[in-house]
Design a protein around this motif. Structure first.
Motif, PDB file in Angstrom:
ATOM      1  N   UNK A 293       0.174   4.275  14.970  1.00  0.00           N
ATOM      2  CA  UNK A 293       1.219   4.914  14.156  1.00  0.00           C
ATOM      3  C   UNK A 293       2.434   5.336  14.975  1.00  0.00           C
ATOM      4  N   UNK A 294       2.274   5.471  16.296  1.00  0.00           N
ATOM      5  CA  UNK A 294       3.417   5.848  17.132  1.00  0.00           C
ATOM      6  C   UNK A 294       4.327   4.665  17.426  1.00  0.00           C
ATOM      7  N   UNK A 295       3.815   3.448  17.207  1.00  0.00           N
ATOM      8  CA  UNK A 295       4.599   2.253  17.526  1.00  0.00           C
ATOM      9  C   UNK A 295       4.934   1.408  16.297  1.00  0.00           C
ATOM     10  N   UNK A 296       4.047   1.449  15.296  1.00  0.00           N
ATOM     11  CA  UNK A 296       4.201   0.547  14.156  1.00  0.00           C
ATOM     12  C   UNK A 296       4.045   1.279  12.832  1.00  0.00           C
ATOM     13  N   UNK A 297       4.918   0.952  11.875  1.00  0.00           N
ATOM     14  CA  UNK A 297       4.722   1.393  10.499  1.00  0.00           C
ATOM     15  C   UNK A 297       3.884   0.317   9.803  1.00  0.00           C
ATOM     16  N   UNK A 298       2.878   0.704   9.005  1.00  0.00           N
ATOM     17  CA  UNK A 298       2.005  -0.302   8.376  1.00  0.00           C
ATOM     18  C   UNK A 298       2.761  -1.358   7.575  1.00  0.00           C
ATOM     19  N   UNK A 299       3.799  -0.948   6.825  1.00  0.00           N
ATOM     20  CA  UNK A 299       4.539  -1.906   5.999  1.00  0.00           C
ATOM     21  C   UNK A 299       5.273  -2.925   6.863  1.00  0.00           C
ATOM     22  N   UNK A 300       5.903  -2.461   7.933  1.00  0.00           N
ATOM     23  CA  UNK A 300       6.566  -3.379   8.865  1.00  0.00           C
ATOM     24  C   UNK A 300       5.546  -4.345   9.457  1.00  0.00           C
ATOM     25  N   UNK A 301       4.395  -3.812   9.863  1.00  0.00           N
ATOM     26  CA  UNK A 301       3.363  -4.631  10.504  1.00  0.00           C
ATOM     27  C   UNK A 301       2.872  -5.729   9.571  1.00  0.00           C
ATOM     28  N   UNK A 302       2.569  -5.358   8.316  1.00  0.00           N
ATOM     29  CA  UNK A 302       2.061  -6.345   7.357  1.00  0.00           C
ATOM     30  C   UNK A 302       3.074  -7.459   7.134  1.00  0.00           C
TER      31      UNK A 302
END
Length: 384
Positions: A293-302
């Motif tokens: 969570x400190x590096x990636x937002x779940x929506x961006x990642x998906x």
């Protein structure tokens, strides 16, 4: 109401036994259709590219214009396509050839796609892990058989109703294109990284969850169970499914939580990537990915995992001929740009608004589908 005479499908359709080994023609381009290329319930053919014979393993069925491709593996997916050209297809697909002057091909295809046929084949499936419909069970299903002139009238009516579904689908595709376009506008192409974001391999910014459960040991508990067939390719949408009782689910399954990402590792070229919004369990043919969570937002990642760049990379890294998969190492070794988390969050907010619009369109599509099925039912019962 008219009552048409009925006949077993086997009296009006026959299963073609015409086969070919494409590997014997290595430089020939084939229109090769796998089950994944046929859209469930509509019969539409999803985009695909002709394939060189050298790239196609094992014997395949041949099909011709006017023949019907019927998915015999997991027939509840209702994959029925009326061919408008010729090509080859997976042996998990029956090629049904209308007997001359007995039945209109489109009339037969629509009936095979109807809720009554779907109910019959679902009840006749055999096999636990890879359920199929046997040819005798399929060809034994009764079909109403009005005169050919009446069949043609019904086909014309159904074609007109289907045009409305196609217009709805076109609008849905335009909306679905908005999020990838937004992603590209805000972050650029992950391949060239034109905005110069710092890069990292996936293995340094997310992990594969190892949390598992054996539902059969959980008695009367209902589970949100997601199989690969429940994930829509390329869009990330979750197709309709019903919770299952633990004893109905065989073997251990992966556990997922809201904010985690379901990534189909079996046949990764199908691009099945879903951002979970609720807790549940899924097939072990699906990786459960947990972003840092400190590096990636779940929506961006998906959305990054659904990008052409990642799709191309995992497709080229597949191992296994009949059941190609992407290994954990190959997936986690992929490098991606890492924009600021705040910017990723802005993207997620806009993407959420687009998803809400998609939900409204989904409800509209469901209502239209219900109307079409009603017309289908009435047509085959001689009520229109």
């Amino acid at each position: 109401m008219k009552r048409w005479p009925t006949k077993p499908l086997g009296e009006v359709l026959e299963i073609s036994r015409e086969r070919i080994e494409p590997a014997k023609y290595p430089d020939t381009l084939f229109n090769y259709i796998g089950l994944e290329a046929i859209e469930g319930h509509t019969g539409n053919l999803l985009p695909y590219q002709p394939t060189l014979g050298a790239e196609i393993k094992s014997t395949k069925n041949m099909y011709h214009h006017g023949e019907i491709l019927y998915g015999k593996l997991r027939p509840y997916l209702n994959k029925v396509h009326l061919a408008v050209d010729e090509g080859i297809c997976s042996t998990d697909i029956y090629v049904l050839r209308p007997r001359e002057r007995c039945i209109h091909p489109s009339f037969a295809a629509n009936y095979l796609r109807s809720s009554s046929t779907l109910s019959a084949v679902t009840g006749a499936m055999a096999g636990a892990n890879l359920p199929r419909i046997g040819h005798e069970s399929l060809l034994g299903i009764l079909i109403p058989l009005p005169p050919l002139a009446e069949q043609e009238r019904i086909v014309k009516l159904l074609d007109e109703a289907d045009e409305l579904r196609k217009l709805r689908a076109q609008a849905d595709r335009r909306t679905a294109d908005l999020i990838p376009a937004l992603f590209h506008e805000m972050f650029g192409d992950p391949v060239t990284n034109p905005k110069g974001w710092p890069e990292s391999s996936l293995g340094h910014v997310l992990s594969i969850s190892r949390e598992r459960i054996d539902p059969a040991n959980c008695g009367g508990t209902f589970f949100n169970y997601v199989g690969l067939e429940s994930l829509e390719g390329h869009t990330g949408n979750l197709l309709p499914y019903k919770p299952k009782l633990g004893p109905e689910i065989k073997s251990a399954k992966n556990v997922f939580n809201p904010g985690e990402i379901l990534f189909g590792r079996l046949r990764p070229y199908l691009n099945k990537v879903h951002l979970a919004e609720a807790k549940g369990i899924c097939s072990t043919d699906i990786y459960v990915l947990r972003p840092n969570s400190e590096r990636l937002h779940p929506s961006f990642t998906a959305n990054c995992l659904r990008s052409p760049y990642v799709l191309s990379t995992v497709s080229s890294a597949m191992v296994g001929a009949n059941l190609p998969r992407v290994s954990p190492g190959a997936l986690l070794g992929i490098k991606i740009p890492i924009p600021p988390v705040e910017l990723q969050g802005e993207f997620a907010e806009i993407a959420s608004e687009i998803r809400q619009l998609e939900a409204i369109q989904t409800n509209s599509r469901a209502r239209l589908e219900a109307i079409f099925q009603s017309v289908l039912h009435r047509a085959f019962n001689g009520e229109i």
